[in-house]
Design a protein around this motif. Structure first.
Motif, short mmCIF file in Angstrom:
data_model
loop_
_atom_site.label_atom_id
_atom_site.label_comp_id
_atom_site.label_asym_id
_atom_site.label_seq_id
_atom_site.Cartn_x
_atom_site.Cartn_y
_atom_site.Cartn_z
N ASN A 49 0.85 -1.19 0.00
CA ASN A 49 0.00 0.00 0.00
C ASN A 49 0.88 1.24 0.00
O ASN A 49 1.72 1.42 0.88
CB ASN A 49 -0.90 0.03 1.24
N THR A 99 -5.87 2.13 -7.11
CA THR A 99 -7.21 2.01 -6.54
C THR A 99 -7.91 3.35 -6.35
O THR A 99 -9.13 3.41 -6.45
CB THR A 99 -7.15 1.28 -5.19
N ARG A 100 -7.15 4.43 -6.09
CA ARG A 100 -7.79 5.72 -5.87
C ARG A 100 -6.94 6.85 -6.45
O ARG A 100 -5.71 6.73 -6.54
CB ARG A 100 -8.03 6.01 -4.38
N ASP A 114 -12.55 6.53 -6.97
CA ASP A 114 -12.22 5.12 -7.12
C ASP A 114 -11.73 4.88 -8.55
O ASP A 114 -12.48 5.11 -9.51
CB ASP A 114 -13.46 4.28 -6.82
N ASN A 126 -10.02 1.85 -9.23
CA ASN A 126 -9.59 0.46 -9.14
C ASN A 126 -9.75 -0.26 -10.49
O ASN A 126 -10.85 -0.32 -11.04
CB ASN A 126 -10.39 -0.26 -8.07
N GLY A 155 -2.71 -0.26 -4.68
CA GLY A 155 -3.27 -1.22 -3.76
C GLY A 155 -2.51 -2.52 -3.72
O GLY A 155 -1.58 -2.77 -4.48
#
Length: 202
Positions: free
Chosen positions: A12, A77-78, A125, A127, A158
């Motif tokens: 992460n 992911t973001r 988002d 992702n 992620g």
């Protein structure tokens, strides 16, 4: 002969957008600037990014109308950022609208913003998505003073989690008929298809 294809270990983390190279860039005045305001027409003629007296060390400085695109390759992911008109513009001047498109779909649009307005947060988002497109439009006047900041713009990378396998089917029963065998079983959660094997021996 064996391959470990596309092997990856991820953790992460939230790298800054300006750590990456855009795949295309158009800008209303001069080039878009990395980790500084747009300034004027020359490269690296900006100053530290600042929106409503809040200073940011990292981000993208542009001039409307601008369109900057990045390849995401499905690895993030973001997307987050704080957006606004840079303080190098006189208070009340400039008038821009920020937009974010992800894989061609508009996911964010700000209200019209001027110099002195508090920064607006963006948190989207992304992702599995492929392309991030950052657009700044001129709003109610000409593009004079439309120096816009994507301040503290970051992508969240992620953890790659392998998909879980469905469980085995249960409750298999067989009904023998003259020309066929009818099979039935309880569905396995997550299964999308089944393979049936047969043999002439037990």
């Amino acid at each position: 002969l064996a391959d470990w294809a596309d092997a990856q270990v991820w953790k992460n983390e939230r790298p800054h957008l300006t750590d990456f190279t855009w795949k295309s860039m158009s800008n209303g005045s001069g080039p878009a600037e990395l980790d500084q305001s747009n300034g004027e027409r020359a490269q690296d003629d900006g100053r530290m990014l600042s929106i409503a007296k809040q200073v940011y060390a990292r981000g993208l400085g542009v001039h409307a109308s601008s369109d900057v695109r990045y390849d995401l390759a499905g690895r993030f992911t973001r997307f987050t950022s704080m957006v606004g008109v840079d303080d190098e513009v006189p208070a009340g001047q400039g008038s821009v609208i920020f937009q974010v498109f992800v894989d061609g779909v508009k996911l964010f649009e700000s209200p019209m913003m001027k110099s002195g307005d508090a920064a607006k947060p963006v948190d989207l988002d992304v992702n599995g998505k492929r392309e991030l497109r950052l657009v700044v439009l001129t709003s109610i006047n000409n593009d004079s003073y439309d120096h816009a900041d994507w301040a503290d713009a970051r992508l969240t990378r992620g953890v790659v989690v392998p998909p879980s396998l469905p469980g085995a089917p249960s409750g298999l029963s067989a009904e023998g008929l003259n020309d066929r065998v009818n099979l039935s079983w309880k569905a396995a959660t997550g299964a999308t298809s089944y393979r049936i094997f047969r043999s002439t021996t037990a």
